[in-house]
Design an enzyme around this catalytic site. Structure first.
Site, PDB file in Angstrom:
ATOM      1  CB  THR A  16      -0.898   0.017   1.261  1.00  0.00           C
ATOM      2  OG1 THR A  16      -1.437  -1.294   1.460  1.00  0.00           O
ATOM      3  CG2 THR A  16      -2.024   0.987   1.127  1.00  0.00           C
ATOM      4  NE  ARG A  20       5.074   0.936   5.588  1.00  0.00           N
ATOM      5  CZ  ARG A  20       3.944   1.574   5.801  1.00  0.00           C
ATOM      6  NH1 ARG A  20       2.973   0.982   6.454  1.00  0.00           N
ATOM      7  NH2 ARG A  20       3.781   2.811   5.379  1.00  0.00           N
ATOM      8  CB  SER A 111       3.508   4.100   8.566  1.00  0.00           C
ATOM      9  OG  SER A 111       2.412   4.893   8.900  1.00  0.00           O
ATOM     10  CG  HIS A 112       0.609   2.152  11.250  1.00  0.00           C
ATOM     11  ND1 HIS A 112       0.741   2.509   9.924  1.00  0.00           N
ATOM     12  CD2 HIS A 112       0.091   0.916  11.262  1.00  0.00           C
ATOM     13  CE1 HIS A 112       0.313   1.532   9.174  1.00  0.00           C
ATOM     14  NE2 HIS A 112      -0.085   0.544   9.958  1.00  0.00           N
ATOM     15  CG  ASP A 275       1.518   7.756  11.509  1.00  0.00           C
ATOM     16  OD1 ASP A 275       1.749   8.960  11.357  1.00  0.00           O
ATOM     17  OD2 ASP A 275       1.547   6.932  10.566  1.00  0.00           O
ATOM     18  CG  ASP A 277       4.777   7.979   8.410  1.00  0.00           C
ATOM     19  OD1 ASP A 277       3.864   7.677   9.201  1.00  0.00           O
ATOM     20  OD2 ASP A 277       4.650   7.901   7.175  1.00  0.00           O
ATOM     21  CG  ASP A 279       1.414   9.192   7.120  1.00  0.00           C
ATOM     22  OD1 ASP A 279       1.319   8.637   8.231  1.00  0.00           O
ATOM     23  OD2 ASP A 279       1.691   8.564   6.063  1.00  0.00           O
ATOM     24  NE  ARG A 280      -1.751   5.131   9.433  1.00  0.00           N
ATOM     25  CZ  ARG A 280      -2.232   3.900   9.459  1.00  0.00           C
ATOM     26  NH1 ARG A 280      -2.932   3.483  10.499  1.00  0.00           N
ATOM     27  NH2 ARG A 280      -2.019   3.081   8.451  1.00  0.00           N
ATOM     28  CB  THR A 342      -6.839   0.973   0.683  1.00  0.00           C
ATOM     29  OG1 THR A 342      -8.173   0.703   1.108  1.00  0.00           O
ATOM     30  CG2 THR A 342      -5.957   1.211   1.894  1.00  0.00           C
ATOM     31  CB  SER A 363      -6.273   3.776   8.015  1.00  0.00           C
ATOM     32  OG  SER A 363      -5.934   4.534   6.856  1.00  0.00           O
ATOM     33  CE  LYS A 374      -1.844   7.788   6.126  1.00  0.00           C
ATOM     34  NZ  LYS A 374      -1.286   6.959   5.045  1.00  0.00           N
ATOM     35  NE  ARG A 494      -5.632  -2.809   7.119  1.00  0.00           N
ATOM     36  CZ  ARG A 494      -4.758  -2.916   8.115  1.00  0.00           C
ATOM     37  NH1 ARG A 494      -5.162  -3.337   9.301  1.00  0.00           N
ATOM     38  NH2 ARG A 494      -3.492  -2.633   7.944  1.00  0.00           N
TER      39      ARG A 494
HETATM   40  C1  VG1 Z   1      -2.931   0.869   5.782  1.00  0.00           C
HETATM   41  C2  VG1 Z   1      -4.224   1.648   5.774  1.00  0.00           C
HETATM   42  C3  VG1 Z   1      -4.268   2.568   4.571  1.00  0.00           C
HETATM   43  C4  VG1 Z   1      -3.046   3.484   4.575  1.00  0.00           C
HETATM   44  C5  VG1 Z   1      -1.784   2.646   4.647  1.00  0.00           C
HETATM   45  C6  VG1 Z   1      -0.542   3.506   4.794  1.00  0.00           C
HETATM   46  O1  VG1 Z   1      -2.847   0.061   4.617  1.00  0.00           O
HETATM   47  O2  VG1 Z   1      -5.333   0.781   5.773  1.00  0.00           O
HETATM   48  O3  VG1 Z   1      -5.464   3.312   4.614  1.00  0.00           O
HETATM   49  O4  VG1 Z   1      -3.015   4.272   3.424  1.00  0.00           O
HETATM   50  O5  VG1 Z   1      -1.831   1.776   5.784  1.00  0.00           O
HETATM   51  O6  VG1 Z   1      -0.612   4.248   5.971  1.00  0.00           O
HETATM   52  P1  VG1 Z   1      -3.207  -1.496   4.603  1.00  0.00           P
HETATM   53  O7  VG1 Z   1      -2.898  -1.969   3.225  1.00  0.00           O
HETATM   54  O8  VG1 Z   1      -2.393  -2.128   5.692  1.00  0.00           O
HETATM   55  O9  VG1 Z   1      -4.663  -1.581   4.948  1.00  0.00           O
HETATM   56  V1  VG1 Z   1       0.732   4.759   6.798  1.00  0.00           V
HETATM   57  O10 VG1 Z   1       0.330   5.881   7.887  1.00  0.00           O
HETATM   58  O11 VG1 Z   1       1.812   4.375   5.836  1.00  0.00           O
HETATM   59  O12 VG1 Z   1       1.588   5.517   6.176  1.00  0.00           O
HETATM   60 CO    CO Z   2       1.998   6.833   8.563  1.00  0.00          CO
END
Ligand code: VG1
Ligand code: CO
Length: 541
Positions: A16, A20, A111-112, A275, A277, A279-280, A342, A363, A374, A494
């Site tokens: 996505t 990772r 990210s998170h 979060d 990085d 962005d959330r 997504t 999310s 974001k 999910r």
């Molecule tokens: C998750 C979330 C998605 C978001 C992605 C990256 O993806 O559901 O909405 O864009 O993380 O977020 P997935 O494929 O695990 O559902 V994060 O804050 O990288 O940067």
């Molecule tokens: Co993030």
């Protein structure tokens, strides 16, 4: 310069949001190097390019940046702009790419996901518009990982990432910049800092939980320095390599400490978190948690109260699993609404084309055309701007919104580290029975329509398939099934649950109670327990 012979890396398909993996995978011999070279080759080389480089400060961030810089130099890049100490939040990196007119950037983050030697690491390429690589570019990078035979790197001493200013590495300039100031300036342009500052002068209290992650220095500069909120407004504001051993995911589960404060005695007026990085975002008022889908709808409805959006919005975009709350705002305003797969990469074209101004995901991601990611602090500031201009509390704004538009009760149930075959089997079984579902009934709920979401980009016409299975029920309910593209262990299933309620007497239930019939129908239709062996989700948000 050295050219090092290497072998293709198997199955490293970016998900996505970039690639990772477990940190130790990234640290294994040649892995990072192979992936970086595949990125450079996948974007047709970086000869003469200027790139932004930075990350969320997690374990291995600084070592990886040294490797990336030596490889960029070997591949002929002209300049790398790097956040001091290797730090750049994802939205700040997006802003820098745009502001400096660069050829893109490399963002190091998972990210998170937790950080540390035994946790997660990630790397993604963002293009010249500041946004995550499109599906097409991602496919090219992936193709390169399967055919790579060599990578280029120079031998050099480490760059002092702590020292601001320009140095050279081989023939390449490395420019170390303050990671915060450009971003903070942008926020000051977008929002009414006088009005927001006035809140704090009037005694308004806020707690921003940076979760030991990248937003700490940004939040301190913006809230405590520029907006003069009291010192201590920012909690856990010093980024750490392992996020204090926590899980930097701003939701009521992982940001429980903030929830306890906001629902406890002497709670502040407003709470927020971001979060790993940056962005959330999570928004919580006094005793009032705001679901991300509602947050998107409220922000879109009232964004005109902030200077940057005073002329209104061109359109709103939401990811498919995000609730339909924003749709009714768009309808009331007579503007376009877009439903995308997504992942933020799908918003880029709509933002670039001026079709959408505000975007969001369930999310905890919201953002606008100011960058191409974001943006957690942006969402917090827009909420504060709206609170300052309306004089209302978060719970009053939510109540007003539901009274006007109805309430989309919403929840996401995650089943983590499920056996991959079992998860794929569950999805395939749903796919196979899609045609038979219409008219079928589950626990008294009749299916009105079922399909697998596919997307045709309205700007460039590209087509994306298999983006989640949607089942709609008579009466405004919906369940979506999707496999995560950001996990690093097994599969994450999910299950997104939604129910529209317009009866004014029924707007104040606990979402899990209001959604009980949908939850039961979702379990029945997918046979979650039989197929995964799980009787309950691991995380409910
Ligand atoms: C998750 C979330 C998605 C978001 C992605 C990256 O993806 O559901 O909405 O864009 O993380 O977020 P997935 O494929 O695990 O559902 V994060 O804050 O990288 O940067
Ligand atoms: Co993030």
């Amino acid at each position: 310069m050295s050219t090092i012979q290497t072998n293709p890396i198997d199955g490293q398909k970016p998900g996505t949001s970039g690639l990772r993996k477990k940190t130790r995978v990234f640290m294994s011999p040649h892995f990072l190097e192979n992936y970086v070279q595949s990125i450079f080759d996948g974007i047709d080389g970086v000869d003469g390019s200027t790139l932004v480089v930075g990350g969320d400060g997690r374990y291995f961030n600084d070592r990886a940046i040294q490797v990336i810089l030596r490889m960029a130099a070997a591949n002929g890049a002209a300049r790398c702009i790097v956040g001091q100490n290797g730090i750049l939040s994802t939205p700040a990196a997006s802003h820098l790419i745009r502001k400096r007119g660069t050829d893109g950037g490399l963002i190091l983050s998972a990210s998170h996901n937790p950080g540390g030697a035994d946790e997660d690491f990630g790397l993604k390429y963002n293009g010249p518009n500041g946004g995550p690589a499109s599906d097409g570019v991602t496919d090219k990078i992936f193709a390169k990982t399967t055919e790579i035979t060599a990578y280029k790197i120079i031998e050099a001493k480490d760059v002092a990432l702590s020292r601001l200013g320009a140095t050279t590495l081989g023939d390449m300039v490395v420019e170390i910049i303050d990671p915060v100031s450009d971003y903070a300036d942008l926020m000051e342009e977008l929002f009414d800092f006088n009005a927001i500052g006035g809140l704090f002068v009037g005694g308004f209290r806020m707690r921003f939980d940076a979760m030991h992650a990248v937003t700490g220095p940004y939040a301190k500069e913006i809230f405590e320095n520029r907006l003069e909120a009291p010192m201590g407004t920012v909690a856990h504001g010093v980024p750490s390599e392992d996020f204090g051993g926590g899980h930097p995911d701003p939701n009521p589960i992982w940001a429980k400490e903030l929830m306890d404060v906001m629902y406890g005695e002497d709670a502040p007026d407003f709470g927020a978190a971001s979060d790993g990085d940056g962005d959330r975002n999570m928004i919580v008022g006094l005793g009032a948690y705001v679901s991300p889908s509602d947050s998107l709808a409220v922000l879109a409805d009232l964004a005109h109260l902030a200077p940057a959006y005073a002329d209104g919005l061109a359109g709103i975009a939401r990811s498919m699993p995000t609730s339909g709350a924003a749709d009714r705002v768009a309808e009331a305003k007579g503007i376009e609404i877009f439903e995308t797969p997504t992942g933020w990469k799908f918003f880029g074209n709509l933002l670039d084309a001026g079709r959408a101004t505000i975007c969001g995901e369930e999310s905890a991601g919201t953002g606008s055309n100011h960058v191409r990611e974001k943006d957690g602090l942006w969402a917090v500031l827009l909420w504060l701007n709206i609170l300052a201009k309306t004089g209302k509390s978060v719970s009053e704004l939510l109540a007003d919104h539901w009274a006007k538009y109805g309430r989309n009760y919403y929840s996401r149930h995650d089943y983590e580290a499920v056996d991959s075959d079992a998860a794929n089997g569950l999805m395939q079984a749903l796919r196979d029975q899609l045609d038979d579902l219409e008219g079928a009934s589950f626990g008294g709920l009749a299916v009105s329509h079922a399909d697998e979401f596919a997307y045709d980009d309205p700007v460039d016409g590209s087509h994306s398939e298999s983006q989640g299975i949607r089942i709609f029920f008579e009466g405004g309910g919906r369940v979506v099934f999707r496999l995560s593209g950001t996990g690093t262990q097994g599969a994450t299933l999910r299950v997104y649950l939604e129910m529209l309620e317009t009866d004014p007497a029924q707007l104040h239930h606990d979402p899990q109670d209001a959604l009980a019939p949908i939850i039961a129908a979702a379990q029945a239709v997918a046979g979650i327990e039989e197929r995964t062996g799980r009787s309950a989700p691991d995380v409910i948000t």
